[in-house]
Write a protein that holds these residues in place. Sequence first.
Motif, PDB file in Angstrom:
ATOM      1  N   PRO A   4      -4.610  10.414 -11.212  1.00  0.00           N
ATOM      2  CA  PRO A   4      -4.662   9.252 -10.317  1.00  0.00           C
ATOM      3  C   PRO A   4      -5.654   8.211 -10.799  1.00  0.00           C
ATOM      4  O   PRO A   4      -6.709   8.527 -11.358  1.00  0.00           O
ATOM      5  CB  PRO A   4      -5.105   9.865  -8.984  1.00  0.00           C
ATOM      6  CG  PRO A   4      -4.724  11.304  -9.070  1.00  0.00           C
ATOM      7  CD  PRO A   4      -4.895  11.682 -10.510  1.00  0.00           C
ATOM      8  N   ASP A  49      -3.878   4.229  -7.410  1.00  0.00           N
ATOM      9  CA  ASP A  49      -3.559   5.184  -6.354  1.00  0.00           C
ATOM     10  C   ASP A  49      -4.549   5.090  -5.203  1.00  0.00           C
ATOM     11  O   ASP A  49      -4.210   5.354  -4.050  1.00  0.00           O
ATOM     12  CB  ASP A  49      -3.574   6.607  -6.922  1.00  0.00           C
ATOM     13  CG  ASP A  49      -2.557   6.786  -8.027  1.00  0.00           C
ATOM     14  OD1 ASP A  49      -1.359   6.894  -7.705  1.00  0.00           O
ATOM     15  OD2 ASP A  49      -2.947   6.783  -9.199  1.00  0.00           O
ATOM     16  N   THR A  76      -4.141   4.255  -1.271  1.00  0.00           N
ATOM     17  CA  THR A  76      -5.114   4.690  -0.272  1.00  0.00           C
ATOM     18  C   THR A  76      -6.316   3.756  -0.353  1.00  0.00           C
ATOM     19  O   THR A  76      -6.821   3.480  -1.437  1.00  0.00           O
ATOM     20  CB  THR A  76      -5.555   6.140  -0.556  1.00  0.00           C
ATOM     21  OG1 THR A  76      -4.439   7.006  -0.350  1.00  0.00           O
ATOM     22  CG2 THR A  76      -6.700   6.554   0.346  1.00  0.00           C
ATOM     23  N   LEU A 118      -5.598  12.154  -1.126  1.00  0.00           N
ATOM     24  CA  LEU A 118      -4.458  12.317  -2.031  1.00  0.00           C
ATOM     25  C   LEU A 118      -3.710  13.609  -1.741  1.00  0.00           C
ATOM     26  O   LEU A 118      -2.486  13.659  -1.838  1.00  0.00           O
ATOM     27  CB  LEU A 118      -4.943  12.291  -3.482  1.00  0.00           C
ATOM     28  CG  LEU A 118      -5.493  10.952  -3.979  1.00  0.00           C
ATOM     29  CD1 LEU A 118      -6.007  11.082  -5.407  1.00  0.00           C
ATOM     30  CD2 LEU A 118      -4.435   9.860  -3.894  1.00  0.00           C
TER      31      LEU A 118
END
Length: 234
Positions: A4, A49, A76, A118
């Motif tokens: 990520p 991410d 996020t 995540l």
Amino acid sequence: MMQPLVAILDDEPEIRRMLAQALCDAGFRTATYARAAEFEAALKRSAPDVCLVDLGLPDRDGLALVHRLALESGATIIIISGRAQVQDRVTGLELGADDYIIKPFDPAEVVARIRARLRRGRNAVGAAPDTARFNGWTAHFERYLLVSDAGAEVAFSHAEGEVLRLFLDSPKRLITRAQMQESLGGMAGESFDRAMDVRISRLRTKLGEDPRNPRLIKTIYGAGYIFLGDVVWG
């Protein structure tokens, strides 16, 4: 599998260095930015991410940036800020942030919060398809978009999508505040409750609900919420 990517936006060089080092040590890829302008330019080339966003930016209002990210990005969003007042935290969450971390912080806590977020996202994706149909609407979670049977399109934020998926996963069942806290995480207590109230209110508005007598998302006072729609996934 590619690790990520975490974008770090903070005008303090030491914080950028500290976070980047901790995240790289934990196996993440990172990109750091000192100004909102360069951060926004980078978003046109790559999609992170996770976005770590400081509110005290020299060239842009941090809260306005968080709100835009929530509406336009699937990332996020975690606020990192020296503003410790409850109202600042509530406002950040209301505008679409997924979490709020107060400075000074331990980098290990930031890494742990990112991993938890995540992990929740992966579990949600694995538990159900990315499209659900219900009561004249289709929710496209991969695009953060609601589409009505008449073709009208309404965007929703990542944070609103988490709440909507929670309802669609458990239609016609009471979801308590405690269950929401356990599933969604983030801030606790009054901050979490107020943020949920705002997100649910916005979902009702986007679904065309009458705020005085909603048909789909019912409040059970003192207990929680029930989603009354008929849901078909896939």
